[in-house]
Design a protein around this motif. Structure first.
Motif, mmCIF file in Angstrom:
data_model
loop_
_atom_site.group_PDB
_atom_site.id
_atom_site.type_symbol
_atom_site.label_atom_id
_atom_site.label_comp_id
_atom_site.label_asym_id
_atom_site.label_seq_id
_atom_site.Cartn_x
_atom_site.Cartn_y
_atom_site.Cartn_z
ATOM 1 N N LEU A 257 23.906 45.099 58.880
ATOM 2 C CA LEU A 257 22.750 44.566 59.606
ATOM 3 C C LEU A 257 23.202 43.563 60.659
ATOM 4 N N PRO A 258 22.385 43.386 61.690
ATOM 5 C CA PRO A 258 22.743 42.416 62.729
ATOM 6 C C PRO A 258 22.871 41.008 62.141
ATOM 7 N N GLY A 259 23.735 40.206 62.748
ATOM 8 C CA GLY A 259 23.961 38.846 62.240
ATOM 9 C C GLY A 259 22.790 37.915 62.449
ATOM 10 N N ASN A 260 22.026 38.101 63.523
ATOM 11 C CA ASN A 260 20.905 37.193 63.783
ATOM 12 C C ASN A 260 20.016 37.119 62.537
ATOM 13 N N PRO A 261 19.699 35.900 62.093
ATOM 14 C CA PRO A 261 19.015 35.741 60.797
ATOM 15 C C PRO A 261 17.697 36.500 60.693
ATOM 16 N N VAL A 262 16.913 36.523 61.752
ATOM 17 C CA VAL A 262 15.633 37.228 61.654
ATOM 18 C C VAL A 262 15.874 38.742 61.658
ATOM 19 N N SER A 263 16.818 39.185 62.462
ATOM 20 C CA SER A 263 17.108 40.620 62.550
ATOM 21 C C SER A 263 17.580 41.151 61.206
ATOM 22 N N SER A 264 18.453 40.386 60.530
ATOM 23 C CA SER A 264 18.978 40.891 59.248
ATOM 24 C C SER A 264 17.863 40.920 58.209
ATOM 25 N N LEU B 252 11.888 34.964 68.518
ATOM 26 C CA LEU B 252 13.293 35.289 68.792
ATOM 27 C C LEU B 252 14.030 35.600 67.491
ATOM 28 N N SER B 253 15.019 36.481 67.596
ATOM 29 C CA SER B 253 15.694 36.914 66.368
ATOM 30 C C SER B 253 16.652 35.857 65.823
ATOM 31 N N SER B 254 16.886 34.787 66.591
ATOM 32 C CA SER B 254 17.709 33.687 66.079
ATOM 33 C C SER B 254 16.845 32.616 65.409
ATOM 34 N N PHE C 166 16.028 51.934 68.084
ATOM 35 C CA PHE C 166 15.185 51.415 69.162
ATOM 36 C C PHE C 166 14.046 50.622 68.532
ATOM 37 N N MET C 167 14.378 49.412 68.092
ATOM 38 C CA MET C 167 13.394 48.545 67.437
ATOM 39 C C MET C 167 13.736 47.091 67.713
ATOM 40 N N LYS C 168 12.739 46.240 67.531
ATOM 41 C CA LYS C 168 12.952 44.813 67.742
ATOM 42 C C LYS C 168 12.314 44.046 66.600
ATOM 43 N N PRO C 169 13.052 43.144 65.917
ATOM 44 C CA PRO C 169 14.485 42.921 66.094
ATOM 45 C C PRO C 169 15.267 43.964 65.296
ATOM 46 N N GLY C 170 16.585 43.923 65.439
ATOM 47 C CA GLY C 170 17.411 44.800 64.607
ATOM 48 C C GLY C 170 18.050 45.951 65.352
ATOM 49 N N LEU C 171 18.150 45.827 66.664
ATOM 50 C CA LEU C 171 18.692 46.940 67.480
ATOM 51 C C LEU C 171 20.005 47.518 66.925
ATOM 52 N N PRO C 172 21.008 46.673 66.599
ATOM 53 C CA PRO C 172 22.280 47.292 66.158
ATOM 54 C C PRO C 172 22.348 47.660 64.670
ATOM 55 N N THR C 173 21.213 47.720 63.996
ATOM 56 C CA THR C 173 21.214 48.066 62.559
ATOM 57 C C THR C 173 21.961 49.380 62.326
ATOM 58 N N ARG D 267 9.660 46.520 75.198
ATOM 59 C CA ARG D 267 10.037 47.914 75.456
ATOM 60 C C ARG D 267 10.286 48.636 74.124
ATOM 61 N N ARG D 268 10.913 47.864 73.189
ATOM 62 C CA ARG D 268 11.184 48.442 71.868
ATOM 63 C C ARG D 268 9.985 48.210 70.946
ATOM 64 N N PRO D 269 9.601 49.189 70.127
ATOM 65 C CA PRO D 269 8.592 48.932 69.106
ATOM 66 C C PRO D 269 9.024 47.705 68.286
HETATM 67 O O1 MOO Z 1 17.602 43.372 68.053
HETATM 68 MO MO1 MOO Z 1 18.311 41.925 68.028
HETATM 69 O O2 MOO Z 1 17.936 42.071 66.430
HETATM 70 O O3 MOO Z 1 17.038 41.511 69.102
HETATM 71 O O4 MOO Z 1 18.018 40.359 67.882
#
Ligand code: MOO
Ligand SMILES: Nc1nc2c(c(=O)[nH]1)N[C@H]1C(S)=C(S)[C@@H](COP(=O)(O)OP(=O)(O)OC[C@H]3O[C@@H](n4cnc5c(N)ncnc54)[C@H](O)[C@@H]3O)O[C@H]1N2
Length: 437
Positions: A323-330, A397-399, A298-305, A368-370
């Protein structure tokens, strides 16, 4: 074992995530509990040892300096002899030795770092003397113009380092200062914790290597792999390039099978969310028998970590950060999880990022997410009691790769509540230091 035999069918994909989004603190605890310091190894002392952690205490086996040594360029004298003319009976320079003994009425010309001959117990600096007699080549008699106490400007044997003194503690991180101390110790080999080997793999049919001249329509340059490899390298860990892998079970299995052979840690990006090509968690579980310790945070970004552990064709535990594919999330989740985990494995006692208090320059609506917002420390405002943080961009944005630019902080913002829907300009929040200031 049935490595990637059949593809998964989209019709069977779940329509809601089976993974509970756990709190950040819980996720960190799971990772920190799982990773332990690596085995140690003996390595030669050389310049490449910075960033390694010592697995032994280094004790001095000889004194430093080894002979009584002058602190000044001047004359070694007998203190009780007092001022007056003295015959220059011998000379020492750094590195030379003499067995001539200084007696009352005589002195020895010395240089900084040179040996003090027997008999002398003080040094008078050259500025406090005058030349009385010479033979055009050598000084013969000098006038000592000041009185000095016994011990003046002399480094006694072992005064910098004595035998048996602890030079470096176990678990000390080797930096340039420690390399110098190791050089002084005379040790040729030391025991250090082995640094973990990490392999970075990116997944996605859309990816082309960043060195490609042309990017076909619909494809994108793989930015995660160079970014994450650079992140690991800049933290002192050599990253192995695991390449780009397409979104097929077979190819993912083949790539992981190879990577597990030579890496302790796999850092993989993409394919961890709900898409029809998001196969990573299933492959790790079904094809490799790994345990998924968590699949969402439960975090932003990186929800599916995702963090998985297991063994594959070896007795050694392997760790996978998917790690999530979105460049900022990873990038953010690698900063938050992979870097501290690698540091812990490398023997660091303080493996987490340093947290400081910073003052905000803008109001921010809380998610909503920390959230871990990218920001930098503003030097112009350093005169303030609390350092000031400026967000790298309004668009977080995480992209949006560009919002990682220049970030040396991750602001740790709490999740939104009814009572606190935003943080205000001027408010003080926690920030993790993630890059050079
Ligand atoms: O959690 Mo995702 O990493 O918002 O973009
Ligand atoms: N139905 C849902 N969809 C999504 C959810 C969700 O909960 N339900 N979560 C979203 C969140 S949050 C994230 S973060 C992303 C992460 O998804 P994946 O890890 O599966 O990543 P991909 O789908 O493979 O890629 C996402 C995005 O990033 C681009 N990408 C991927 N790899 C690279 C790379 N190496 N270099 C540059 N860019 C890369 C990719 O093209 C996509 O645009 O999922 C949301 N969806």
């Amino acid at each position: 074992m049935h490595l990637g035999k059949e593809e998964f069918s989209v019709v069977n994909r779940p329509r809601s995530s089976q993974w509970t989004a756990i709190p950040m603190e819980e996720a960190l605890k799971i990772v920190y509990d799982a990773v332990v310091p690596n085995l140690t190894k003996t390595v030669p002392v050389n310049l490449n040892r910075t960033g390694f952690v010592l697995a032994e205490q280094i004790i001095a086996t000889h004194p430093y300096p080894q002979v009584r040594t002058s602190v000044k360029d001047g004359y070694a004298v007998i203190a009780t002899d007092g001022p007056g003319p003295k015959e220059v009976i011998t000379v020492t320079t750094a590195g030379s030795i003499t067995d001539i003994v200084v007696r009352p009425g005589t002195c020895c010309r010395v240089s900084t770092g040179s040996m003090i001959p027997e008999g002398a117990d003080a040094v008078v600096q050259v500025e406090d003397t005058a030349l009385l007699k010479h033979n055009n080549v050598e000084e013969l008699v000098v006038d000592i113009k000041t009185a000095v106490k016994s011990g003046t400007d002399i480094r006694e044997v072992g005064s910098d380092i004595s035998i048996g003194q602890i030079l470096l503690e176990k678990n000390c991180v080797l930096g340039s200062a420690e390399i110098g101390i190791l050089a002084a110790s005379g040790r040729r080999h030391i025991e250090v914790y082995r640094k973990p080997k990490a392999c970075v793999i990116t997944t996605g049919n859309e990816l082309v290597d960043f060195t490609a001249d042309d990017v076909p329509l619909g494809k994108i340059r793989d930015t995660n792999r160079p970014q994450l490899m650079a992140l690991l390298n800049s933290n002192g860990f050599k990253a192995i390039d695991g390449g780009i892998v397409s979104d097929t079970r077979k190819h993912i299995c083949e790539a992981l099978d190879v990577a597990f052979k030579f890496s302790d840690v796999l850092v993989i990006t993409g394919g961890v969310s709900m898409g029809e090509k998001d196969l990573m968690k299933t492959v790790l579980q079904q094809d490799f028998g790994f345990t998924i310790n968590f699949g969402r945070i439960f975090m932003k970004p990186g929800l599916p970590t995702t963090f998985a552990t297991g063994k594959w064709r070896t007795d050694a535990q392997r760790f996978v950060f998917a790690l999530p594919g979105n460049p900022v999330s990873s990038w953010v989740s690698a900063q938050l999880f992979v870097v501290p985990a690698l540091r812990k494995m490398a023997g660091y006692k303080y493996f987490e990022h340093t947290v400081i208090k910073v003052k905000l320059t803008e109001s921010i609506s809380l998610d909503r997410r920390p959230e871990y917002r990218r920001a930098w420390l503003d030097f112009r405002m350093f005169q303030e009691a609390t350092p000031v943080a400026v967000c790298t961009s309004k668009n977080q944005l995480s992209s949006q790769l560009l919002n990682t630019r220049g970030a040396n902080l991750l602001l740790r913002l709490p999740g939104r509540t009814e009572e606190k829907p935003f943080v205000k300009e001027g408010e003080i929040v926690d920030a993790l230091i993630i890059g050079p200031i």
